[in-house]
Design a protein around this motif. Sequence first.
Motif: not given
Length: 450
Positions: A353-365, A381-385, A420-428
């Motif tokens: 939906x955001x990309x259809x609006x012309x915005x830069x958006x990506x899923x993040x694990x 991949x199993x480290x992401x929940x 978001x939680x106080x500290x967390x790890x993500x990969x885009x």
Amino acid sequence: MLRPRFLRLALFALFLMMCTLRAEADTASRRAEQAFVRHAPVPAWVLPSPALPEAIDAPFSVRLNDVQLRLDAQPASYVHRALVARDMGSLQQVANIELSFQPEYEVLQMHQLLVHRDGRTEDRLGSADIRFLQRERGLEQGMYSGSVTVAIVMPDLRVGDTLEIAYTTTGANPVFENRYMDAAQWDAPFPVAYRRVVLDTPEGRPVGHRLIGPAGGTLPVVSEQRRDGRLLRVFEGRKLPATLFDAGAPRDVQAARWLQFSEYASWSDVNAWALRLFQAGAPGKALDTALAPARAAPTLDAAAMRALEFVQNDIRYLSLSLGENSHRPAPPAEVLARRYGDCKDKSLLLVTMLRALGLEADPVLVSVALHKNMGQYLPSPMLFDHAIVRLAIGGRTYFLDPTRQASTGSWRGSASRWRVPRCWWCTRAAPGSTASPTRRRRSASAVANR
């Protein structure tokens, strides 16, 4: 107070959800019976286990814990254990055996179920009472995994008996595209007389291994064998003491050590895998209808907020994580039609939906459970929940959680409705993203909704 009409609608929606889950449960139970073999020979590739060592003097101990992991066209895990209880309380742990597997893509084969008593050995595999149970621990939170528990009730098991069990689980979730990863616990809350973990891989397919957890304790003795074009890495330990676990420790504190195995050479490999999953396709008219309020908004900021409000408040949370759906998001058109989804489904819909609006958006694990020391793990991949969405708008970056509800207002407001939680790890999950997972702290540039 709920109005009568609203209450009827809510109860009807609940009834439909329970009917759906009941049908899924019945299907999984039938599939489980077909994917279970009571009497099966031990696979030819298994290294013979040593003779049972003497039990350690403790209320509950393990004489043998042998796990052999094989990477093949169909990955397999062979488990051979011998357990002994010296008091009635510990006997409860031994007598009620529970084995979990995914009948959607796994087969569970039982090889032996023996009872050793006073120098005699009895074969109990044929007479054991075996039941298939649907124990969806996340059902109250709207999460259904399809996992089946094989419950084995042992009659006439006494204090001092040794229960010996061996079984093999074969198969892997196709969502991981035949890339291998697994893990094996090294420490345990009870003493172990002999511990062995074997990783059996083709010589042409390198699989990394790493011991994860706190320093200290008995380290595994590592050796290698080569046979028939395969590499066998063997991790052994003897007379391992019990490891004490603090029930109140944070989830990211590694109280016990475990062996991690992964065929992913880098985090860019994980990113490439995620990109292949999060392909939206063309949702068609359903997306245009959902986007109508956002496209009527006076500004891009307001349009993005309306898109977020729609996904959070109009798409209810329900996770049917069966087979590949454990990690592959449902197409946005399907989510819009059924009006429910889990974190990955809602994230892909919001990104679309955001990309259809012309915005830069990506899923993040995201790894919510692991707040620190992500660098100690092998890429997997199993480290992401969890899955959320990264949005770049107005020169700032926001991380949005589409599973939250009741987000309204402006990005610029001073009160954060959810962070978001106080500290967390993500990969885009974005083209060209090759960096290792990033540790984020709660801040103005990393908030979900302002």
